[in-house]
Write an enzyme that holds these catalytic residues in place. Structure first.
Site, PDB file in Angstrom:
ATOM      1  N   CYS A  32     -30.983 -32.869 -22.971  1.00  0.00           N
ATOM      2  CA  CYS A  32     -30.533 -31.654 -23.642  1.00  0.00           C
ATOM      3  C   CYS A  32     -30.186 -30.562 -22.629  1.00  0.00           C
ATOM      4  O   CYS A  32     -30.491 -30.660 -21.443  1.00  0.00           O
ATOM      5  CB  CYS A  32     -31.635 -31.109 -24.569  1.00  0.00           C
ATOM      6  SG  CYS A  32     -32.246 -32.263 -25.805  1.00  0.00           S
ATOM      7  N   CYS A  51     -31.651 -25.866 -26.112  1.00  0.00           N
ATOM      8  CA  CYS A  51     -31.664 -26.724 -27.296  1.00  0.00           C
ATOM      9  C   CYS A  51     -32.641 -26.188 -28.352  1.00  0.00           C
ATOM     10  O   CYS A  51     -33.788 -25.858 -28.033  1.00  0.00           O
ATOM     11  CB  CYS A  51     -32.070 -28.149 -26.908  1.00  0.00           C
ATOM     12  SG  CYS A  51     -32.017 -29.303 -28.309  1.00  0.00           S
ATOM     13  N   CYS A  66     -28.002 -35.231 -26.533  1.00  0.00           N
ATOM     14  CA  CYS A  66     -28.529 -34.695 -27.785  1.00  0.00           C
ATOM     15  C   CYS A  66     -27.374 -34.347 -28.722  1.00  0.00           C
ATOM     16  O   CYS A  66     -26.378 -33.753 -28.308  1.00  0.00           O
ATOM     17  CB  CYS A  66     -29.360 -33.446 -27.489  1.00  0.00           C
ATOM     18  SG  CYS A  66     -29.939 -32.568 -28.955  1.00  0.00           S
ATOM     19  N   CYS A 119     -27.637 -30.024 -29.482  1.00  0.00           N
ATOM     20  CA  CYS A 119     -27.215 -28.992 -28.519  1.00  0.00           C
ATOM     21  C   CYS A 119     -25.994 -29.394 -27.715  1.00  0.00           C
ATOM     22  O   CYS A 119     -25.449 -28.575 -26.970  1.00  0.00           O
ATOM     23  CB  CYS A 119     -28.369 -28.636 -27.580  1.00  0.00           C
ATOM     24  SG  CYS A 119     -28.824 -29.942 -26.409  1.00  0.00           S
TER      25      CYS A 119
END
Length: 465
Positions: free
Chosen positions: A33, A37, A64, A67
Site C-alpha cells: 500500500c 491507505c 492494494c 489505495c
C-alpha cells in the site's frame, strides 16, 4: 524518512505526504500500500517497507485495491536528484527502457548495463526491467479503466511484448485478470470511458498544496501560437498543446484546479489536475503523462520546499501566501531555450515556418514545435542554430537523464549562449530545483530549493537582489 519506526508512524497516521516516497507491505495479506491507505493499520511486526512499488511486487506482494499505490505522485527525491539513480528513474519514467532496452538506458547514462542494474537494485530494491514493468502495469490499468480499447491492443500499447506477458503481469500485480480490472473501475470516480481513438481522461496526481494560478499565468504568458493556448477565465482555465512523441503525436488538455489541498494537513495530503490526452499511438501514453508531469512540476515535494524556504525571514510571508508554489518545467527541452533566445513571437514565427503541420489541426493548435535537426538546417547561423545543431548531434543533451552540470558546461561552450539563458534552460528543460540567477546574491540557506525561492520572488513581483 529512513528509520522504519518513523515510517510506521507515517503509516499509522495515514500521512499522505509520504505517498510515493516509500511503500509498505503486509505479510499476512500479501498486499502492498501507500502510507495513506485508509485500511486498518497492520501490526508493526507484519509490516515491511520498500523504496519502490517494483520492489514490493518483486517480493511477491500485490497492489492494494483501495489505495492504488501504483497511482501515487512520483518520488520527489528521484525527480530532483542529479546522481545516476535519479537520472535513471527519470529516463525509465519517460519510457526509455520500453523503447531502447536496458542497453539504451545504460548508454544514455554513460555506464554499463551491469553497473546500472547493480546501482538501481542496491538502492531501490529493483532493477530497470522490474521498474519499467511496474510502470507498464500502471499504464495498462489506466487504459483498461478509462478507454474501450480492446484488451489485446492495450497489451501492446502498454509496452508488453506479448498478450501472455501482459495477462501474467496484470494478474501478479493486481490479483485480477485484465477484464476484471476493467470491470472494477471505482464508481465514485464516475469515469467515462473513451472509445477507441478518443481522448483518454486522466487525473494527474500531486502531493500537498498546489498553486495552479501562477503556473497557468506563466503558461498563458509564454504560450507559443500554433503549439499552445490557454483559454477560459482565471480559476477555470484550460491549457492545451501539441506533443511530439516517440511513436506519433498528441494533443493534451489540462484544466486549472484550485483548492485541492491545505498546507500542513495530513487529511488533505494532495490532489490532482484533470487532463485529457488524444494520441495517434497509445504506446505514447506513459511518455506523454510524464512530460506533462514535468511541465506542471507535479512530482515536487512542497512540504520539503516550504519548510526550508519558510524559515527565511524574507521568504516566509511569500511561502505563507502561496504554499505549494511550483516551478514549471517543459515537455520539449528545446522550447525554453528558443523562447529565451527568440522570445514568444520569434518562437511563434519559427513554428509557422518549420514546425510540422498536424494532420488534423485542432482549433488554434496547428503545428508541432520544430525538431532540432530541422531548425539547425533552416537557421544555421547564430546562437539558435548552434544550439539546435548541438541538440541534433547530441553534443548537448537535455533529456530527463542528462547530467545537469555536463549540460551546462556544453551549453556555455556554444556561441552566443549567456549564463542567464543557460540558467533558464537548467530550470525549465532539466528541472533543476537549485538554480540561482547569475550574479545574484542568493543566500546559501535557500539551497537546495533556490529555483523555488526565485519563483516566489518573481510571482510576488519582488526583485532578486
Amino acid at each position: 524518512m529512513k528509520d522504519e519506526d518513523s515510517r510506521y508512524e507515517a503509516v499509522r497516521s495515514r500521512d499522505g505526504r509520504f505517498d510515493g516516497v516509500f511503500f509498505f507491505a503486509v505479510e499476512t495479506t500479501g498486499i502492498y500500500c501507500r502510507p495513506s491507505c485508509p485500511a486498518v493499520t497492520p501490526k508493526r511486526h507484519n509490516v515491511r517497507f520498500y523504496a519502490t512499488a517494483a520492489a514490493a511486487q518483486g517480493s511477491g506482494f500485490r497492489a492494494c485495491r483501495r489505495c492504488r499505490p501504483d497511482a501515487v505522485p512520483g518520488s520527489a527525491e528521484w525527480n530532483v536528484r542529479a546522481d545516476v539513480v535519479g537520472r535513471a528513474m527519470r529516463l525509465i519514467a519517460d519510457g526509455v527502457v520500453d523503447r531502447e532496452g536496458v542497453a539504451g538506458l545504460a548508454a544514455r547514462l554513460g555506464y554499463s548495463a551491469r553497473q546500472v542494474q547493480r546501482q538501481l537494485t542496491a538502492e531501490l530494491g529493483a532493477g530497470p526491467v522490474a521498474l519499467a514493468r511496474t510502470q507498464r502495469a500502471h499504464t495498462a490499468r489506466v487504459l483498461l479503466q478509462t478507454t474501450e480499447l480492446p484488451v489485446t491492443e492495450i497489451a501492446f500499447a502498454s509496452g508488453f511484448a506479448s498478450v501472455r506477458q501482459f495477462n501474467d503481469t496484470i494478474r501478479e500485480v493486481y490479483a485480477a485478470t485484465p477484464t476484471e480490472v476493467r470491470a472494477a473501475t471505482p464508481r465514485n470516480r464516475a469515469v467515462r470511458r473513451a472509445a477507441p481513438g478518443a481522448a483518454v481522461p486522466l487525473r494527474l496526481a500531486h502531493r500537498g498544496p498546489y498553486q495552479a494560478a501562477p503556473v497557468f499565468d506563466q503558461l498563458a504568458r509564454e504560450a507559443v501560437p500554433g503549439v499552445e493556448e490557454v483559454t477560459g477565465a482565471p480559476g477555470a482555465r484550460t491549457y492545451r498543446r501539441t506533443l511530439r512523441l516517440p511513436y506519433g503525436t498528441g494533443l493534451a488538455a489540462v484544466r486549472e484546479r484550485t483548492g485541492t489541498a491545505r498546507a500542513g494537513t495530513c487529511t488533505h495530503p494532495g490532489g490532482w489536475l484533470d487532463a485529457r490526452l488524444h494520441l495517434t499511438d497509445p504506446r505514447d501514453l506513459t511518455t506523454a503523462v510524464q512530460r506533462l508531469r514535468r511541465l506542471f512540476d507535479l512530482d515536487a515535494d512542497p512540504y520539503a520546499v516550504d519548510e526550508r524556504l519558510g524559515a527565511d525571514p524574507r521568504l516566509a510571508p511569500l511561502v505563507a501566501a502561496r504554499p505549494g508554489l511550483r516551478s514549471p518545467g517543459a515537455v520539449d527541452p528545446l522550447e525554453p531555450a528558443v523562447h529565451a533566445l527568440a522570445g514568444r513571437d520569434g518562437a511563434g514565427r519559427l513554428v509557422q515556418r518549420y514546425g510540422k503541420l498536424l494532420d488534423a489541426p485542432h482549433g488554434s493548435l496547428t503545428h508541432l514545435f520544430p525538431e532540432p535537426a530541422v531548425l539547425a538546417e533552416a537557421e544555421p547561423d547564430g546562437p539558435l542554430g548552434a544550439l539546435a545543431a548541438a541538440l541534433a548531434d547530441s553534443t548537448v543533451r537535455l533529456d530527463p537523464g542528462a547530467d545537469r552540470d555536463d549540460a551546462e558546461e556544453a551549453l556555455l561552450a556554444l556561441p552566443g549562449m549567456d549564463p542567464a539563458t543557460v540558467a533558464t534552460v537548467r530550470v525549465r528543460s532539466l528541472g533543476d530545483p537549485d538554480v540561482a540567477p547569475p550574479g545574484a546574491d542568493v543566500p546559501d540557506n535557500w539551497r537546495p530549493w533556490r529555483s523555488y525561492a526565485v519563483r516566489h520572488l518573481s510571482v510576488a513581483g519582488e526583485a532578486i537582489r
